[in-house]
Design a protein around this motif. Structure first.
Motif, short mmCIF file in Angstrom:
data_model
loop_
_atom_site.label_atom_id
_atom_site.label_comp_id
_atom_site.label_asym_id
_atom_site.label_seq_id
_atom_site.Cartn_x
_atom_site.Cartn_y
_atom_site.Cartn_z
N SER A 226 4.87 -47.70 48.14
CA SER A 226 5.72 -48.53 47.27
C SER A 226 6.18 -47.79 46.01
O SER A 226 6.87 -48.37 45.18
N THR A 227 5.77 -46.52 45.85
CA THR A 227 6.13 -45.80 44.62
C THR A 227 7.01 -44.60 44.92
O THR A 227 6.93 -44.01 45.99
N ASP A 228 7.84 -44.25 43.95
CA ASP A 228 8.55 -42.97 43.96
C ASP A 228 8.25 -42.33 42.60
O ASP A 228 8.92 -42.61 41.60
N PRO A 229 7.20 -41.51 42.54
CA PRO A 229 6.71 -41.03 41.25
C PRO A 229 7.72 -40.13 40.53
O PRO A 229 8.52 -39.44 41.16
N ALA A 230 7.62 -40.12 39.19
CA ALA A 230 8.46 -39.23 38.38
C ALA A 230 7.85 -37.82 38.32
O ALA A 230 8.52 -36.88 37.95
N GLN B 172 2.91 -41.60 38.84
CA GLN B 172 2.91 -42.56 39.95
C GLN B 172 2.47 -43.94 39.45
O GLN B 172 1.37 -44.10 38.91
N SER B 173 3.30 -44.94 39.66
CA SER B 173 3.00 -46.29 39.15
C SER B 173 1.70 -46.82 39.77
O SER B 173 1.41 -46.59 40.95
N CYS B 174 0.95 -47.55 38.97
CA CYS B 174 -0.17 -48.34 39.50
C CYS B 174 0.41 -49.45 40.38
O CYS B 174 1.61 -49.73 40.34
N GLY C 128 10.55 -42.78 37.19
CA GLY C 128 9.91 -43.13 38.46
C GLY C 128 10.24 -44.57 38.84
O GLY C 128 10.85 -45.31 38.06
N SER C 129 9.81 -44.97 40.05
CA SER C 129 10.04 -46.35 40.44
C SER C 129 8.86 -46.92 41.21
O SER C 129 8.01 -46.18 41.73
N TYR C 130 8.82 -48.25 41.26
CA TYR C 130 7.78 -48.99 41.95
C TYR C 130 8.44 -50.16 42.66
O TYR C 130 9.18 -50.92 42.02
N SER D 109 -2.87 -38.78 46.58
CA SER D 109 -2.06 -39.46 47.58
C SER D 109 -1.00 -40.33 46.91
O SER D 109 -1.17 -40.83 45.81
N VAL D 110 0.10 -40.44 47.63
CA VAL D 110 1.25 -41.17 47.11
C VAL D 110 1.33 -42.47 47.88
O VAL D 110 1.34 -42.46 49.12
N ILE D 111 1.35 -43.61 47.18
CA ILE D 111 1.46 -44.88 47.90
C ILE D 111 2.92 -45.20 48.16
O ILE D 111 3.81 -44.84 47.38
#
Ligand SMILES: *Cc1c(COP(=O)(O)O)cnc(C)c1O
Length: 363
Positions: free
Chosen positions: A271-275, A116-118, A144-146, A267-269
C-alpha cells in the motif's frame, strides 16, 4: 535575495501553499525546523504535563523530545522487524494493557521510517477505538504515498510534519512544516509559531486599542522560517518529484544488486510508494556490522547508521528506560548500515558502493 522581505513574507505563504497542494492538505505552517514543528503540533493538540505520548524507538531523538518539551511522559512501541516502522500489532497489545492500567496515551507519533509510510489506516482504527490523536513524523517521507494518497494528506491523522534539513529529501537549509486539515489546529499553530501574538481582533480578549495594537493570547515561540529559506523551499518543491523519482530508481538498483546477497533489506508494503530518504542494509549477524561499516568507510564511502534506538540514549536512561526494553529496535540497530542515497548519486558511484558492499560481505 533581491526581495524586500527577510523574515516571514510572501514566499512563506507561497511555499506553504505549494506543500499543501502537493500533499492535498488544507493548511500548512512553515517553521524554522521539524523539531519546532513537532513541538508546536504537540502543544496545539493540547499535550500538557503528565500526558502520555508514544512513538517509535527507531527514529531521530526529536520525535520523542517534542513530547518532553510539553512536560508529557514519553514511551515507545517496538518496531516491526520487516518494515522497521512501529509495529501495529505491538501497538494494539500495548494499548490493551494501557487501558487496563488506566494509562492510555493522548497522542501517538508514528514515524515514516526511511520514507515508507506507516500503516496509517490500521493505526487510525486504534486511535478511534482508544481515543488518542495522531501526529505523523513524515520528516523522511515528503513525496511518498500511502494507499494512493500523498503522505501529508492527513486522511488518517490530525497533522503531519516535514523536515527540510539538508540531509532530507528537499531542503531550506534548516526548516520544517506542519500540514493539517483541521482549521482549529491551524489557527493554534500560527499563534504558537510567533510568540502567541495576534493582530486579529477576533482572537483578542477585550478591546482592540488601535491600529498599533497586538495581543499575546498564548505562550508561543519564535519558530518562524525566513522568507529567504521559503524561496529556496519553493524552488525545491518544483524539483521534488524529480528527486523522488531518482531516489526510487537508485533504490531499485540497490534492491536488484543485493537480491541474493547475505544481507537483509527493509520490506516494502504494497500500500506504500516510499519517498526513500534512506536505503538500509542489515548484516545477518551483529558482529558483521562493524567490519563491513569500517571497510566501506575505508573505501571512501559515506555510510552511516540510522538510528541508535532513542530509549538507549543516556538522557532517556535517566527517565528509566533500559537496554532490552525494545528488543526489535535494538537488534535492528546492531545490524544496520545506511548506504549513500541522494538524487545526485550517479550510477557509476552507486556501482562502486555495491561492489564494495559485496566485497566486504565476502570478508
Ligand atoms: C530530521 C528529523 C527530525 C528533525 O528535523 P529537524 O528539521 O532537523 O528539526 C525529526 N524526526 C525525524 C524522523 C527526522 O529524521
Amino acid at each position: 535575495m533581491r526581495s524586500d522581505w527577510l523574515t516571514q513574507g510572501p514566499a512563506i505563504a507561497r511555499f506553504e501553499a505549494a506543500v499543501a497542494a502537493r500533499c492535498g492538505a488544507r493548511y500548512a505552517v512553515a517553521v524554522c525546523n521539524a523539531t519546532a514543528a513537532l513541538h508546536i503540533a504537540c502543544l496545539a493538540m493540547g499535550i500538557k504535563p503528565g500526558d502520555r505520548v508514544w512513538t517509535s524507538p527507531n527514529t531521530f531523538v526529536a520525535s520523542a523530545n517534542c513530547a518532553r518539551y510539553c512536560g508529557a511522559v514519553i514511551d515507545f512501541v517496538d518496531i516491526d522487524p520487516d518494515t522497521l516502522n512501529l509495529s501495529v500489532d505491538k501497538l494494539a497489545k500495548k494499548l490493551a494493557e494501557a487501558e487496563r492500567a488506566g494509562r492510555l496515551p493522548q497522542l501517538l507519533i508514528p514515524v515514516h521510517f526511511a520514507g515508507q509510510s506507516c500503516d496509517m489506516a490500521n493505526i487510525r482504527q486504534l486511535a478511534d477505538r482508544y481515543g488518542f490523536r495522531l501526529l505523523e513524523d513524515a520528516s523522511h517521507a515528503i513525496g511518498g504515498s500511502y494507499r494512493g494518497l500523498p503522505v501529508g494528506a492527513c486522511s488518517f491523522s490530525d497533522a503531519a510534519v516535514f523536515s527540510f534539513h539538508p540531509v532530507k529529501i528537499i531542503t531550506t537549509g534548516e526548516g520544517g512544516m506542519v500540514v493539517t486539515n483541521d482549521e482549529k489546529l491551524y489557527r493554534q499553530l500560527l499563534l504558537l509559531r510567533s510568540h502567541g501574538i495576534t493582530r486579529d481582533p477576533d482572537l483578542m480578549e477585550g478591546e482592540n486599542e488601535g491600529a498599533w495594537y497586538y495581543q499575546q493570547v498564548a505562550l508561543g515561540f519564535n519558530y518562524r522560517m525566513t522568507d529567504m529559506q521559503a524561496a529556496l523551499g519553493e524552488s525545491q518543491m518544483i524539483r521534488l518529484d524529480g528527486f523522488v523519482a531518482r531516489r526510487r530508481e537508485l533504490v531499485a538498483r540497490y534492491q536488484k544488486a543485493f537480491a541474493d546477497a547475505p544481507i537483509q533489506l527493509q520490506s516494502v508494503i504494497e500500500s506504500t510508494d516510499p519517498a526513500w530518504h534512506l536505503f538500509i542494509i542489515q548484516t545477518l549477524r551483529p558482529e558483521q556490522r562493524r567490519p563491513l561499516f569500517n571497510a566501506l568507510r575505508a573505501a571512501g564511502i559515506g555510510v552511516n547508521v540510522h538510528y541508535i534506538p532513542v530509549h538507549t540514549q543516556p538522557d532517556f536512561g535517566r527517565l528509566g528506560f533500559r537496554r532490552g526494553d525494545f528488543p526489535y529496535a535494538e537488534d535492528y540497530y546492531e545490524r544496520a548500515i545506511s548506504l549513500p542515497l541522494y538524487a545526485g548519486l550517479s550510477d557509476e558511484d552507486q556501482d562502486y558502493v555495491i561492489e564494495q558492499v559485496l566485497k566486504g560481505l565476502r570478508g
